[in-house]
Structure formats: C-alpha cells, structure tokens
Design an enzyme around this catalytic site. Structure first.
Site, mmCIF file in Angstrom:
data_model
loop_
_atom_site.group_PDB
_atom_site.id
_atom_site.type_symbol
_atom_site.label_atom_id
_atom_site.label_comp_id
_atom_site.label_asym_id
_atom_site.label_seq_id
_atom_site.Cartn_x
_atom_site.Cartn_y
_atom_site.Cartn_z
ATOM 1 N N CYS A 152 0.967 -1.197 -0.116
ATOM 2 C CA CYS A 152 -0.124 0.096 -0.034
ATOM 3 C C CYS A 152 0.736 1.286 0.075
ATOM 4 C CB CYS A 152 -1.072 0.021 1.199
ATOM 5 S SG CYS A 152 -2.012 -1.628 1.092
ATOM 6 N N HIS A 183 -2.730 8.473 5.887
ATOM 7 C CA HIS A 183 -2.813 7.309 5.174
ATOM 8 C C HIS A 183 -4.226 7.098 5.665
ATOM 9 C CE1 HIS A 183 -1.915 3.629 3.582
ATOM 10 N NE2 HIS A 183 -2.138 2.923 4.559
ATOM 11 N N HIS A 194 -9.510 2.735 -0.395
ATOM 12 C CA HIS A 194 -7.999 2.600 -0.340
ATOM 13 C C HIS A 194 -7.757 1.943 -1.701
ATOM 14 C CE1 HIS A 194 -4.180 1.779 0.880
ATOM 15 N NE2 HIS A 194 -4.358 1.149 1.933
#
Lengths: 329, 402
Positions: B165, B298, B333
C-alpha cells in the site's frame, strides 16, 4: 559508478551455497525445470518462523542472513530487492482458495504473504531493521532497478552498506502455466529450461578486506541492444571489447537478435549463464554472483576460469535489456 | 537518513488521475471540495461480495475505459484494467506538463502497483472456459509500465515498485532520486491498482473491510473500503523546466522510507515506522513540524492503522497537530495507487490553497484526540505532508511545497 561488493551469496540450481569453490555444471532437470539446491534452513532460520515461509521467503531470508554475516554487518542501511513474479506459491494458493471455496472461508496467511515485498519485509522484521526498504518488480530488470536504487543512494550520507537481492521461485503450477506460453523462448531452437533462484549482495561505498569485486557500470536499453551500444557503454568505462575477459549473457545462442553482440566476443569468452540457473527474470542476480566467482577464481570444471573485467547482459520477458560491468577489487 | 547531494529541485509540472471520485484532476477536485463520495455498491467487479462491502470503484467498464483512453482495442488487445487506468492518468499528466514526443522519448517512467494484472489472472486462472493464457503475460507487476511506454513512445528507463500500500510513494521517491542524481531530467512517476477479487477477499479474510462506509480516525471506525485508480506526477529537473518553459505546480521537498519492523501486516502500537518516516522527511525538507500546513493521512479506517498513525502524529507534532484529513473516506483505499492519488490531491491542495475535507467522522479516537478536517478550508498552504504505509512494515512520507 563504483560500488564495492563485499559479500555475495546465492541459492541456485547449481552448488552455490556453502562452498568456497563452485563446480559449474548443468544441473539435473528431471522435472522439466531447474529447482534450487536448497540449504538446510533449520541451521539458518528460527524453526518457528520457518513453518509459515514459502520457498521464496526462505531463500531470500537465508541469503540475507548469510550475506550480512559474511560482510560482518548486523544491519544494512537499506534493503532493496527485485522480483519479477514475487510470491508465486502464496499467490497461487490464495487464487486456488478463491476458486475452490467460492470466495468464502479463506485463510489469510497466503494473502498476507503474497505481496511482492514480503521477503524484504520479513528480512527487516527479523533484523529489526527500520531503514529504507523497497521492492522492484519490472520483469527481467527488477534486480537491476534495485542496483540502480543502491547506486543513487550511496552518494548520500548514511548509506554505506546496502543489501540488494534478486529472487524468483518456480512451482509446479507456475511451470505448467508458463509452459503453455512462449515465456521460455519456444520460438528458439532448444530453449533454456525454466529455473529459479535467489542471490544477495552487500554493496558498500568502502572496500572491505573480503571485497569480491566492483560494480562499475549499469545500463538499460529498450527493445534490444546493439553492438554499437555495448561499445559506447564500454567506452564510458574506458574499455574496449577486447578488454572484457568474459561476457555473461542471458540471451540465447540461437536468437538472431542477439547473435550480433556475441560475435564481438570469442567463443570461449562467452558464458550462456542460463544453462546453469535456467530461464527466469531475476537470473541476472545469479549472473552477478557467478561473475564474482569467476573474478575470484572460484570456478571449477569450466575451461575459462578467470577474468578481471566481466560484462553481464540480460534479457527476458520485459522490453528492456540490461548491462552490468564488474571488475576485480 | 537524508539524501544530501541535491543537484536540482524536484519540480512538479504535471499530474493526472482517474479515481472513484472522477475521471480526471478537475472532476476529482470538484468531488473533493463538494464532499462527493466515490464509494458505493460494486458494479463492474464480479464477486459474491458485491452487496456486502461498499467499495470505491472507478465508474466505468473496461470497454468504457478503452474509449476514454482513446485506445483501439484491435491495436492493443491486451490492456488489463490496470494498464487502462494508468493510460488515462498518464495521458492527462503528459497534457498538463505539455510533453511532446521528443521530450517523452527521454522521460523515465516509474510506476507502482500491488497486484497489477490480477483482475485478469483471477478470472482466467484454472478456468478453462476462458481458454486463453494471455493473463500469464499481463500478470507481472511490470506489464503496465511496458504497455504505457509503448503507448506513449516513452523509450527510456522504466520500472515498477511493489511495496503493497505504499508502492506509489516509493515510485515517486525513486523518480526523485533519478533527477537528483542527474540520471534523467524528466520522470513520470505514480501508480495504479485495479479492484480485484484477490484483494477484496484478502482484506475480508483479514477481517478489516468495513461493511459500512469507512470512518477514518473515528472512534467507531471498523475497517477500510477498497478502492482503485491511477495517479501520476510529472517530475522535472530545473534544467528541464527551463528547457521547455514548463509551469511548476509545486515541488517535492522531502521524502523518506522507513520500516516499522513490527509485523508483516500490522502497524506497531507506538507508530515507530510512521514516526521515523515523518521525522526523516521533515529533516530532508529542512522543516520544523510547525511548518506543515496540512497532512493527507494514510487514514485507512482500520482500528490498527489509524491508532498507530495518530500516535505517530502526536509524537512528531505534539499538541499542535496540523489540520489533516483522510481522502480515503471519499475514494476508498486504492492500495498500490493510494499514495499516487493522494500525491495528486496534495499538489492540488497546495495549488488551490485548500484543505480537502473528509466525511463520516463523528468522534475522535480517545487515545489521540485528533479531529480531522470535515469542511473545506481555505488556508495559506506552503507545505503539505502525505503518508503512505503498507504490508511488510513499509512507511513512506512525501512533503510537497509551494
């Protein structure tokens, strides 16, 4: 560019692990592909951790531990890896679960271990190493990208010793899938057998007593590589073709496109390195390890035993070719 | 650790994006300031979980994406969803930066992805009905980069980062290093990830998908919503900017990459990796924490990430944490592309002097007491910090400046 290679280790289809000298012969391939001669991991990695690790992770972690120990380092200033296909076994495992269980009741372990940076993450975890850590995945130049990253980090303060690795694994499933394509160069006569391997290096800005060689040049070429481009690359390093003692190439002897390059080197100075490790995209890491063995006169059973300057060329499934120049310390 | 041999500024001269909240930068900007979410029911990905988990899906089929990209399917039959999304975002970035064929030839292309061509792989794998092994060629992470270079005549160095990620942040860092070392003068850097059954089921097996819309930094957060998309920045050296008189939208002034070295998939309770990443990026940019005007966090919405990141923010910034928001509350995400989408958002925030709000926030996490921005705020922004963290303990921070 000048990076000292103070330690190198490899797990490969030949006897590359744990012996000083390497007997260079074509490995057994009764399965139709080359598999690594793996060490007894229990002597290297904690047994509790081993149970969950795939071959890909075991090969990588074992190499990292041995490579750092050999260089006398507790922690590297960066961990950089390259892999074309990443954790194939765990990826296939999770894909099978998806199909067979119709997207229900899936075990997360395979998924957790399926990301391409699993090995470099596991190495960091094991060492408690909080430093720079990345993984490249650009087909046959994945490992070379990691080398380029190392080259770019060295001029900065703090990055003295960098751990760089290139690794890919083959499994019965991936062999079967890849065999249905021309990934292994079916369009050439007698293609290389598929293979696998992992090789790691400690690249440093300072030469140690045990220094194995210097990485002096690295370059990338789109589509193909011409003799003129090689000549130009050598010229930048103040060299000519005849100063190159050995040319290690991942090209195929029967591939017309690369025939042009190989005729600049005498037959006995060319090593078709994929005969020993098989065809896979990070085989250039194996080739770099092999080149260091040649530089240090640690090759047995092969007519040409040594050289001071070695040029490595690789090509594979991607659109880039690469060149690496290594020389004695 | 700081890289000190800076031969040039890292100038941002273009950006391109396709995300669940819009097919281009302007549409994304409008959605961000109007708080229009891209998260909803799945339409294009075929999965039994379609009704169960809301996701941030780019609102087009692959055929529609082909049309948007202007790609002729007969000429380029093997574009996966990842390659299509990347093609659209890169095209916009090239247009913003006004890169002509000559400039593109000498441009490096640095991409990032976590699963690449997985959406095609998972449909064809062990499925004889598809009768094709094309997926074997499009499966590798590096496939999209090769395709994009071919499509736009980028004939130089290209590579792909894959650090889960945080992938795209590391692609931007690799690109910046290429400029700082004088290896190239121009880089297109970013990342792409498509939605896939592989990742949807993977995160479901880890039990970190929210069945409701995700609530980053909320006390009652209950997981993430997956997203997808592509984002790319054009980064140029001072020399290259001068050469073709490029407009500069902002600069990358700090970056860092650290490892949490705590767990394969979870963040440490002390936020150590995130703390180090933010601290090192600030050092490199030669900034005091108080000089950061906005953080694009994040902020995935998982229990673990938001607590760990929040603690790290408190450790770096103390009581006076800068305004922050998680745009993942609107996009979901996008994994390997997340840092790229958020880099584009950060540059747009700087350029437009606006802090983008997040939605679905009610109560702060007790341990950190951090309140994200929930309304659009006009503010004099000089420095924006963006965090991206991933599996394998990867923590990367980017700082963008006016």
């Amino acid at each position: 560019m000048k990076l000292f290679i103070n330690k190198a280790t490899a797990i490969s289809p030949i006897n590359s692990w744990g012996t000083e000298n390497t007997l260079l012969n074509v490995p057994d391939a009764s399965t139709g592909y080359f598999v690594c001669k793996e060490p007894d991991y229990k002597t290297i990695i904690d047994k509790k951790l081993l149970r969950r690790m795939s071959k890909f992770i075991k090969m990588s972690v074992a190499n990292a531990i041995e490579c750092l120990a050999g260089a006398g380092l507790e922690q590297p200033d960066a961990i950089l890896t390259g892999t074309a296909l990443g954790c194939v076994a765990d990826t296939v495992d999770f894909l099978k679960q998806l199909n067979e269980n119709n997207e229900t009741l899936l075990n997360p372990t395979a998924f957790m271990q399926s990301t391409h940076n699993t090995a470099s993450g596991q190495i960091a975890l094991l060492l408690g190493c909080k430093n720079f850590n990345v993984t490249f995945s650009q087909k046959n130049t994945s490992f070379e990208s990691a080398l380029l990253q190392a080259e770019m980090m060295h001029p900065g303060n703090g990055y003295h010793n960098i751990l760089v690795g290139g690794m890919d694994e083959i499994t019965p499933e991936s062999f079967q899938l890849l065999s249905q394509t021309d990934c292994f160069g079916k369009n050439v006569e007698k293609p290389y057998l598929p293979g696998e391997g992992a090789a790691f290096f400690v690249l440093s800005d300072q030469k140690s007593e045990k220094c194995l060689g210097k990485l002096e040049g690295l370059a990338f070429y789109p589509e193909n590589i011409s003799p003129a481009e090689i000549e130009d690359f050598l010229k930048k390093n103040n060299l000519t073709f005849n100063q190159i003692g050995l040319f290690l190439t991942g090209a195929h002897p029967h591939n017309e496109a690369t025939m042009g390059i190989s005729k600049f080197f005498s037959r006995e100075n060319i090593v078709w390195f994929k005969e020993f490790c098989g065809e896979y995209d990070t085989s250039s890491a194996f080739a770099l390890w092999l080149a260091l063995q040649f530089l240090n006169q640690k090759i047995e059973g092969y007519e040409r035993k040594t050289a001071e300057k070695i040029l490595i060329h690789n090509q594979g499934s991607g659109l880039l070719h690469s060149l690496m120049l290594v020389s004695s310390c | 650790m700081v890289i000190i041999n800076q031969k040039t500024n890292i100038n941002i001269t273009g950006f391109g994006i396709i995300a669940p909240i819009g097919d281009n930068a302007l549409k994304c900007y409008k959605s961000l300031i109007n708080k229009q979410t891209g998260i909803g029911k799945l339409r294009h990905l075929q999965t039994i979980h379609a009704d169960e988990f809301p996701v941030g899906e780019v609102k087009h089929s692959n055929d529609e994406l082909l049309a948007i990209a202007g790609i002729d399917k007969r000429q380029y039959p093997h574009f996966t969803r990842a390659s299509l999304l990347a093609a659209i975002a890169v095209k916009e970035a090239i247009q913003y930066a006004k890169l002509d064929a000559g400039l593109l030839k000498t441009t490096a292309f640095i991409s990032a992805t976590s699963v690449g061509g997985m959406d095609k792989t998972e449909n064809c794998f062990q499925n004889e009905a598809y009768g094709s092994n094309d997926f074997i060629y499009t499966h590798p992470c590096g496939d999209a980069a090769d395709k994009i270079c071919e499509l736009y005549g980028i004939s130089g160095y290209r590579t792909t980062l894959s650090t889960a990620c945080s992938s795209a942040a590391n692609a931007i860092i690799h690109g910046a290093l290429l400029l700082q070392n004088g290896i190239v003068d121009r880089v297109i850097a970013g990342g792409v990830d498509p939605l896939s059954k592989f990742t949807l089921n993977g995160f479901n097996s880890l039990m970190i998908l929210d069945r409701e819309h995700c609530r980053p930094f909320d006390k009652n957060r209950n997981g993430l919503n997956l997203g997808e998309g592509a984002g790319y920045l054009v980064l140029e050296s001072d020399k290259s900017v001068k050469m073709h008189d490029a407009a500069v939208f902002g600069r990358l002034t700090g970056f860092s990459n650290t490892n949490d070295a705590f767990h394969q998939t979870a963040s440490s309770p002390t936020g150590e990796g995130a703390f180090l990443a933010m601290s090192q990026a600030l050092d490199m940019a030669k900034l005091e924490p108080s000089q950061i005007d906005y953080i694009n966090v994040h902020g995935t919405g998982t229990q673990n990430n938001d607590l760990s990141e929040g603690i790290a923010i408190r450790r770096v910034f103390g009581e006076k944490a800068p305004p922050f928001s998680s745009t993942k509350s609107l996009t979901g995400h996008a994994l390997g592309a997340a840092a790229a989408l958020e880099a584009v958002f950060s540059v747009m925030a700087l350029f437009n002097q606006k802090i983008f709000p997040q939605i679905n926030f009610t109560e702060p996490i007790e341990e950190t007491g951090l309140f994200p921005e929930t309304e659009v705020t006009e503010k004099h922004l000089r420095h924006v910090l963006s965090n991206s963290f991933g599996f394998g303990g990867n923590n990367s921070t980017l700082i963008f400046s006016k």
